[in-house]
Design an enzyme around this catalytic site. Sequence first.
Site, PDB file in Angstrom:
ATOM      1  N   LYS A  65       0.814  -1.227   0.000  1.00  0.00           N
ATOM      2  CA  LYS A  65       0.000   0.000   0.000  1.00  0.00           C
ATOM      3  C   LYS A  65       0.849   1.280   0.000  1.00  0.00           C
ATOM      4  CE  LYS A  65      -4.122  -1.801   2.349  1.00  0.00           C
ATOM      5  NZ  LYS A  65      -5.082  -1.494   3.416  1.00  0.00           N
ATOM      6  N   ASP A 107      -9.816   3.036   2.680  1.00  0.00           N
ATOM      7  CA  ASP A 107      -9.894   2.443   4.029  1.00  0.00           C
ATOM      8  C   ASP A 107     -10.675   3.321   5.008  1.00  0.00           C
ATOM      9  OD1 ASP A 107      -8.539   0.136   3.339  1.00  0.00           O
ATOM     10  OD2 ASP A 107      -6.580   0.924   3.904  1.00  0.00           O
TER      11      ASP A 107
END
Length: 279
Positions: free
Chosen positions: A65, A101
Amino acid sequence: MTKAFVAGWPVAHSLSPQLHGYWLQRHAIAGSYQAMAVPPHDFAQFIANLPQSGFAGGNVTIPHKEAAFSLCAAKDGEALAIGAVNTLWTENARVCGTCTDSYGFAANLDDHSGNWRTMQTALVIGAGGAARAVVHALIKAGLSKITIANRTPERADSLAGLFGPKVSAHRLDTFPQLARHANLIINTTSLGMDGQSGEVLSLDEASSDALVTDIVYVPLETPFLAAARLRGLKTIDGLGMLLHQAVPGFERWFGVRPQVDLPLRAHLLAILDHRSRQP
Ligand code: ATR
């Protein structure tokens, strides 16, 4: 046929293929979503090849990520605030990225709590990448005070420093006192999960109307959530965050905004249950 992927290392544990596969089937879309095992030393090349790869885009998961954040040609405000990218797409032969997220975390709480956005104080356990996404979501939702408790105090200091005066950093051993004043308590760590690294944090002093959530969803009821339930507190498990964070990517690649609902949750719970029975 539109194609998308999830890239990780390892990637076999990812539930994203089942999740997106469920939506593709439900909407009768002739698309595909596949897991790609990409080791860290190949990831930069993987991103460089993306515009010519035939993929509309994809997800990136552990450990890529932060690398995806560095390698994207264009990033939106969510990616910049969280310092990570989990959703990619291509535009004019450029790789673009966002991070969903925080959205997933907030949407999961929205599903289960009518009032979390009007709460005053949140307590976040942990100061890693996941905690950063949670703190961003809490600031965006308008909470006025966010306390971070972490084993390594320096990491809590660094995280708090990214977000300004509403956010303060604390040692993990002050958790019981911090919990007294928190309306919302979020665990972002694997604390107590490996069966050996110490006891679960005590919620004895937590306010009786505190809402407790965990971003981990294996097991669905983490030791921390179990302790909260035994203490009589309202809890929200982390599976909904996984489901919701997938929505914006699916919509972008396949053109339909999918629903997070009980049949989807039941589908994934059955897969998790099946996996937990494998030797
Ligand atoms: P993620 O991206 O999932 O947040 P991370 O960046 O590695 O992963 O962060 C893991 C977090 O869990 C950290 O806050 C870590 O605490 P430290 O900063 O002190 O390392 C926390 N953590 C993991 N295992 C822990 C344990 N056994 N006890 C307390 N905290 C733990």
